[in-house]
Design a protein around this motif. Structure first.
Motif, short mmCIF file in Angstrom:
data_model
loop_
_atom_site.label_atom_id
_atom_site.label_comp_id
_atom_site.label_asym_id
_atom_site.label_seq_id
_atom_site.Cartn_x
_atom_site.Cartn_y
_atom_site.Cartn_z
N UNK A 82 0.95 -1.21 -0.13
CA UNK A 82 -0.05 0.07 0.03
C UNK A 82 0.70 1.12 0.10
N UNK A 83 2.17 1.19 0.29
CA UNK A 83 3.05 2.36 0.41
C UNK A 83 3.06 3.07 1.42
N UNK A 84 2.14 2.97 2.55
CA UNK A 84 2.27 3.49 3.75
C UNK A 84 1.43 2.78 4.60
N UNK A 85 1.34 3.39 6.00
CA UNK A 85 0.67 2.61 7.12
C UNK A 85 0.16 3.88 7.93
N UNK A 86 -1.23 4.04 8.38
CA UNK A 86 -1.60 4.92 9.08
C UNK A 86 -2.26 4.52 10.45
N UNK A 87 -2.95 3.24 10.38
CA UNK A 87 -3.58 2.81 11.57
C UNK A 87 -3.53 1.11 11.77
N UNK A 88 -2.95 0.92 13.01
CA UNK A 88 -2.84 -0.37 13.60
C UNK A 88 -3.99 -0.76 14.41
N UNK A 89 -4.47 -1.73 14.04
CA UNK A 89 -5.36 -2.44 15.21
C UNK A 89 -4.85 -3.83 15.68
N UNK A 90 -4.30 -3.74 16.94
CA UNK A 90 -3.89 -5.12 17.55
C UNK A 90 -4.98 -5.50 17.96
N UNK A 91 -5.69 -6.62 17.24
CA UNK A 91 -6.92 -7.05 17.82
C UNK A 91 -6.88 -8.65 18.30
N UNK A 92 -5.73 -9.35 17.58
CA UNK A 92 -5.80 -10.75 17.71
C UNK A 92 -5.72 -11.40 19.28
N UNK A 93 -6.68 -12.14 19.56
CA UNK A 93 -6.79 -12.46 20.87
C UNK A 93 -7.50 -14.05 21.15
N UNK A 94 -7.04 -14.63 22.26
CA UNK A 94 -7.52 -15.86 22.46
C UNK A 94 -7.88 -16.01 24.16
N UNK A 95 -8.49 -16.89 24.46
CA UNK A 95 -9.08 -17.09 25.95
C UNK A 95 -8.84 -18.74 26.05
N UNK A 96 -7.56 -19.09 26.47
CA UNK A 96 -7.09 -20.46 26.45
C UNK A 96 -6.47 -20.72 27.94
N UNK A 97 -6.94 -20.96 28.99
CA UNK A 97 -6.52 -21.09 30.11
C UNK A 97 -5.69 -22.07 30.22
N UNK A 98 -5.90 -23.50 29.47
CA UNK A 98 -5.04 -24.47 29.60
C UNK A 98 -3.62 -24.28 28.90
N UNK A 99 -3.56 -23.52 27.87
CA UNK A 99 -2.48 -23.08 27.26
C UNK A 99 -2.15 -21.60 27.55
N UNK A 100 -1.77 -21.27 28.78
CA UNK A 100 -1.70 -19.86 29.31
C UNK A 100 -0.58 -19.18 28.74
#
Length: 182
Positions: A82-100
Motif C-alpha cells: 500500500x505504500x504507507x501505514x496509518x492505522x494499526x489495530x492490535x486485535x488478535x486474541x484468545x482465551x485459553x486457560x489451559x495453554x496460558x
C-alpha cells in the motif's frame, strides 16, 4: 479521524471483532490489510470483502502474531503493498486457560510488538506521517476504572507516557471502556 484513503493493518482481521473493524474501515474508504493465522478464514474474508469493495483496497497476509519475524514481515508487506501505514489495530486474541503461555504471547506480547512496529513505521521523521494505534482487550485484562474515558482517571505516569508517545510520534491514544455482562 477521517480514514478515507488511509491504510490500516488489523491483526485477527479475518473473523469476529477484527473482521468488523475491517468492514467498518473499508466502508469509510480505508485500505486494509487483514492479518490472521487462519489462512482459510483469511482467504474467505478477503474474497467476501472483494465482492463488496474494490479488491485493491484489501490484502490478506497470513501471520502468526506470536512469531516476531512473521509479524515484522507482515508490517513490511503492508508498506510494500500500500505504500504507507496509518492505522494499526492490535486485535488478535484468545482465551485459553489451559495453554496460558500461548495466551500471553497472543494477548500481551504480540500487542506490545505490534504497537512498537506501528510506532516505528508511522513515526514522524522516520518516514511516517503519524497515525493511530488501537489495542483491543477484554475488560478482564484491565483494572477497573470509572466508565468515563477522562484524563482524571489516569495516573500521572500514564498521562506522561501517553503525552510522550503522542508528542514524539504523532500517534493518537484513546481509551474506550464498555462494561461487559458478568
Amino acid at each position: 479521524m477521517h480514514v478515507n484513503g488511509k491504510v490500516a493493518l488489523v491483526t485477527g482481521g479475518a473473523q469476529g471483532i477484527g473482521r468488523a473493524f475491517v468492514q467498518a474501515l473499508l466502508s469509510k474508504g480505508a485500505k486494509v490489510a487483514l492479518l490472521d493465522r487462519n489462512s482459510e478464514a483469511g482467504q474467505e474474508s478477503k474474497e467476501a470483502l472483494d465482492e463488496q469493495f474494490e479488491p485493491q483496497r484489501t490484502a490478506f497476509i497470513q501471520c502468526d502474531v506470536t512469531d516476531q519475524e512473521q509479524l515484522k514481515g507482515a508490517f513490511k508487506k503492508v508498506i510494500e503493498h500500500f505504500g504507507r501505514l496509518d492505522i494499526v489495530v492490535n486485535n488478535a486474541g484468545v482465551n485459553n486457560e489451559k495453554d496460558w503461555e500461548s495466551t500471553i504471547q497472543i494477548n500481551l506480547t504480540s500487542v506490545i510488538r505490534g504497537t512498537y512496529l506501528g510506532l516505528e513505521y508511522m513515526r514522524k521523521g522516520h518516514g511516517g506521517d503519524g497515525g493511530v494505534i488501537i489495542n483491543i482487550s477484554s475488560l478482564a485484562a484491565a483494572p477497573i476504572r470509572p466508565p468515563v474515558p477522562s484524563a482524571q482517571y489516569f495516573s500521572p505516569a500514564e498521562k506522561l507516557s501517553l503525552s510522550r508517545i503522542h508528542g514524539q510520534t504523532g500517534t493518537s491514544s484513546a481509551v474506550i471502556m464498555k462494561e461487559a455482562p458478568v
